[in-house]
Design a protein around this motif. Sequence first.
Motif, mmCIF file in Angstrom:
data_model
loop_
_atom_site.group_PDB
_atom_site.id
_atom_site.type_symbol
_atom_site.label_atom_id
_atom_site.label_comp_id
_atom_site.label_asym_id
_atom_site.label_seq_id
_atom_site.Cartn_x
_atom_site.Cartn_y
_atom_site.Cartn_z
ATOM 1 N N ILE A 28 0.843 -1.201 0.000
ATOM 2 C CA ILE A 28 0.000 0.000 0.000
ATOM 3 C C ILE A 28 0.881 1.256 0.000
ATOM 4 C CG2 ILE A 28 -1.634 1.324 1.412
ATOM 5 C CD1 ILE A 28 -2.789 -1.546 2.234
ATOM 6 N N LYS A 32 1.149 4.232 -2.754
ATOM 7 C CA LYS A 32 0.985 5.662 -2.483
ATOM 8 C C LYS A 32 2.162 6.459 -3.049
ATOM 9 C CE LYS A 32 -1.865 5.141 1.633
ATOM 10 N NZ LYS A 32 -1.848 4.987 3.095
ATOM 11 N N GLN A 52 -12.175 -5.121 -12.409
ATOM 12 C CA GLN A 52 -12.236 -4.578 -11.047
ATOM 13 C C GLN A 52 -11.468 -3.279 -10.904
ATOM 14 O OE1 GLN A 52 -13.177 -6.068 -7.838
ATOM 15 N NE2 GLN A 52 -14.205 -7.841 -8.640
ATOM 16 N N SER A 53 -10.172 -3.320 -11.216
ATOM 17 C CA SER A 53 -9.388 -2.087 -11.140
ATOM 18 C C SER A 53 -8.776 -1.825 -12.504
ATOM 19 C CB SER A 53 -8.306 -2.197 -10.069
ATOM 20 O OG SER A 53 -7.495 -3.336 -10.282
ATOM 21 N N ASP A 73 -6.197 2.791 -10.409
ATOM 22 C CA ASP A 73 -7.165 3.447 -9.530
ATOM 23 C C ASP A 73 -7.302 2.720 -8.192
ATOM 24 O OD1 ASP A 73 -8.404 1.274 -10.684
ATOM 25 O OD2 ASP A 73 -10.271 2.306 -11.170
ATOM 26 N N ALA A 74 -6.768 1.504 -8.081
ATOM 27 C CA ALA A 74 -6.806 0.789 -6.795
ATOM 28 C C ALA A 74 -5.394 0.755 -6.216
ATOM 29 C CB ALA A 74 -7.333 -0.624 -6.987
ATOM 30 N N ILE A 75 -5.288 0.983 -4.934
ATOM 31 C CA ILE A 75 -3.973 1.197 -4.330
ATOM 32 C C ILE A 75 -3.144 -0.087 -4.247
ATOM 33 C CG2 ILE A 75 -4.638 0.967 -1.896
ATOM 34 C CD1 ILE A 75 -2.686 3.953 -2.740
ATOM 35 N N ILE A 76 -3.789 -1.220 -4.005
ATOM 36 C CA ILE A 76 -3.032 -2.477 -3.933
ATOM 37 C C ILE A 76 -2.535 -2.851 -5.334
ATOM 38 C CG2 ILE A 76 -3.196 -4.956 -3.417
ATOM 39 C CD1 ILE A 76 -5.092 -4.180 -1.094
ATOM 40 N N THR A 77 -3.403 -2.686 -6.306
ATOM 41 C CA THR A 77 -2.976 -2.911 -7.687
ATOM 42 C C THR A 77 -1.804 -1.997 -8.013
ATOM 43 O OG1 THR A 77 -5.267 -3.414 -8.246
ATOM 44 C CG2 THR A 77 -3.791 -2.990 -10.084
ATOM 45 N N ASN A 119 -7.934 -7.700 -12.294
ATOM 46 C CA ASN A 119 -7.514 -6.385 -11.807
ATOM 47 C C ASN A 119 -6.627 -5.667 -12.815
ATOM 48 O OD1 ASN A 119 -5.230 -7.908 -11.700
ATOM 49 N ND2 ASN A 119 -5.072 -7.965 -9.487
ATOM 50 N N HIS B 347 -10.749 2.371 -3.065
ATOM 51 C CA HIS B 347 -11.283 1.538 -4.139
ATOM 52 C C HIS B 347 -11.885 0.251 -3.558
ATOM 53 C CE1 HIS B 347 -11.458 -0.638 -7.933
ATOM 54 N NE2 HIS B 347 -11.135 0.477 -8.560
ATOM 55 N N TYR B 349 -12.007 -2.656 -4.692
ATOM 56 C CA TYR B 349 -11.111 -3.800 -4.890
ATOM 57 C C TYR B 349 -10.119 -3.937 -3.732
ATOM 58 C CZ TYR B 349 -7.436 -6.702 -6.982
ATOM 59 O OH TYR B 349 -6.509 -7.686 -7.229
ATOM 60 N N ASP B 350 -9.616 -2.804 -3.260
ATOM 61 C CA ASP B 350 -8.652 -2.829 -2.157
ATOM 62 C C ASP B 350 -9.307 -3.340 -0.876
ATOM 63 O OD1 ASP B 350 -6.508 -1.842 -3.664
ATOM 64 O OD2 ASP B 350 -7.158 0.221 -3.387
ATOM 65 N N GLY B 365 -16.849 -4.676 -7.051
ATOM 66 C CA GLY B 365 -16.932 -4.401 -8.478
ATOM 67 C C GLY B 365 -18.309 -3.915 -8.866
ATOM 68 N N MET B 408 -5.782 0.701 7.084
ATOM 69 C CA MET B 408 -4.584 0.396 6.289
ATOM 70 C C MET B 408 -4.556 1.178 4.979
ATOM 71 S SD MET B 408 -4.277 -3.752 6.681
ATOM 72 C CE MET B 408 -2.848 -3.973 5.601
ATOM 73 N N LEU B 409 -5.721 1.427 4.433
ATOM 74 C CA LEU B 409 -5.776 2.005 3.080
ATOM 75 C C LEU B 409 -5.825 3.522 3.077
ATOM 76 C CD1 LEU B 409 -8.270 -0.623 1.646
ATOM 77 C CD2 LEU B 409 -5.935 -0.272 0.834
#
Lengths: 140, 410
Positions: A28, A32, A52-53, A73-77, A119, B347, B349-350, B365, B408-409
């Motif tokens: 994460i 960032k 999904q992302s 757009d997704a932080i984990i991705t 993703n 998001h 997904y996260d 989703g 966490m996010l």
Amino acid sequence: MTIEHIEQQIIEEFEQFDDWMERYNYIIELGKNLPLINAEYKTEKYLISGCQSQVWLHAAYEDGKVIYKADSDAIITKGIVALLIRVLSGQTPDAILNTPLAFVDKIGLKEHLSPTRSNGLLSMIKQMKLYAMAFKAKYK
Amino acid sequence: MTSKAPDILAFREDFPILKRSVYNKPLVYFDNAATTQKPQVVIDRIVKYYAEENANIHRGVHYLSQHSTMAFENVREQVRLFLNANHAHEIIFTRGTTESINLIASSFASKHLLAGDEILITQMEHHSNIVPWQLACEAKKATLKYIPFNEPGELELSLLDKLLTPRVKLLALTHLSNALGTINPVKEIIAKAHQKGIPVLIDGAQAVAHIKVDVQELDCDFYCFSGHKIYGPMGIGVLYGKEKWLNDLPPYQGGGEMIKTVSLEKGTTYNDLPFKFEAGTPNVSDVLGLETALNYIQNIGLEHIAAWENKLLTYASTKLQGINGLQVIGRAKHKSSVLSFIVEGIHPYDIGTLLDKMGIAVRTGHHCAQPVMDRYGISGTVRASFSFYNTKEEIDVFCEALKKAIEMLK
């Protein structure tokens, strides 16, 4: 540094983490910190659509090396995108084409590259390799 | 039929999968709107069929074939009772809701849809109740229109009269929205469409496990549902159609069973209902599994199931209210145990990925309802959907995990 060297570095970094939470906190943070792609590249043309992302990828060719920039757009991705860029950006097309990216499995993130995850990561790797192939053909 | 409320959570014991763990954490299964888990009796029924009864049905003269045929046709009668249809031959077995809708879209369009006609759906449909109609409209140069819904997630029924134009040939809508949880007032909508002579198809995929459905009371022309969303097997579904419509419509697929005679010279004559719409060897084992599932939930009582699920929904909704930046998507007055939400700046997904790591199965989703997401200008939601076998303790675990994930996010 070669792809294998960078992969080894990442594997060692991940070895310090005791549990999934520490691993994900790190991803994460990476997400960032990933330098955002220029807004001009965050368009449909550079979009790799996941269900999904979403991932945006731009590639350039400089002095025989491929330079990638990307965003999600997704932080984990995005964090995983950052790792892939760290490994592949600045490498020669041949090195990029030949790597199996074994580190992903070794740091326990294989599930994120599963086709069911949708993703955009799997498509992104495919697209990164396609860019490498195109540059190789063009500048041979 | 009302009976004394059973100890609903005792039934949780019937579901072997709920005893397992994922990532060394007890599984919290909140993805029931995608598919429900199966009680042991359903699993046993399928095993028993293949161990003791397997034979191809309808044409065999031997013992096993006749036994299987009778068992199979008995399920048709059970499904008729479940939906309170008029006739058993109004029940067609399909692969699922998607195939049921495709069947009608294809057969109805080929006979009744002309250039310039309209099909009316709603803005809250699952893709399965959009794309078959898009294909039909494209083939026939007809137009697909929709009934919009408002911010809380309720259909704008004040527009219904205007939208039911003389060009509308069929109205297709969901009984219960998979993305929002909204329960639509289908009976009133059907009555309005019928006043103008327009037939109505109801997508009941989400509804059947939560609401008692009586197709005669609703007076719908078609009703579709899937076995796997009502504690039965995957790969089996039901299409109910009024006799007059099923007799009127041409076959969907050709093959064995659906014919009376086949001649290379004189062409083919089709079988009677229901076989006209059941080409090929049917999915006998899953039909039998479906029967067991329907008996299982009727034994518990849908009214008791709904009562407990509503308690879970209220409990979870109240708990989520306390989370900063969380917004529930879908606040219809009449809704089922679907809790769709977004968290500002994060998001879906996260959130889903981190919840998964904590043993919690939710869906993230667009839930195959992209027009719903477009309506709110979002890319997706996190969706927790509850079943009668879920507990308040699981909701507590989920809320704590969600808070941790958000932390966490952020």
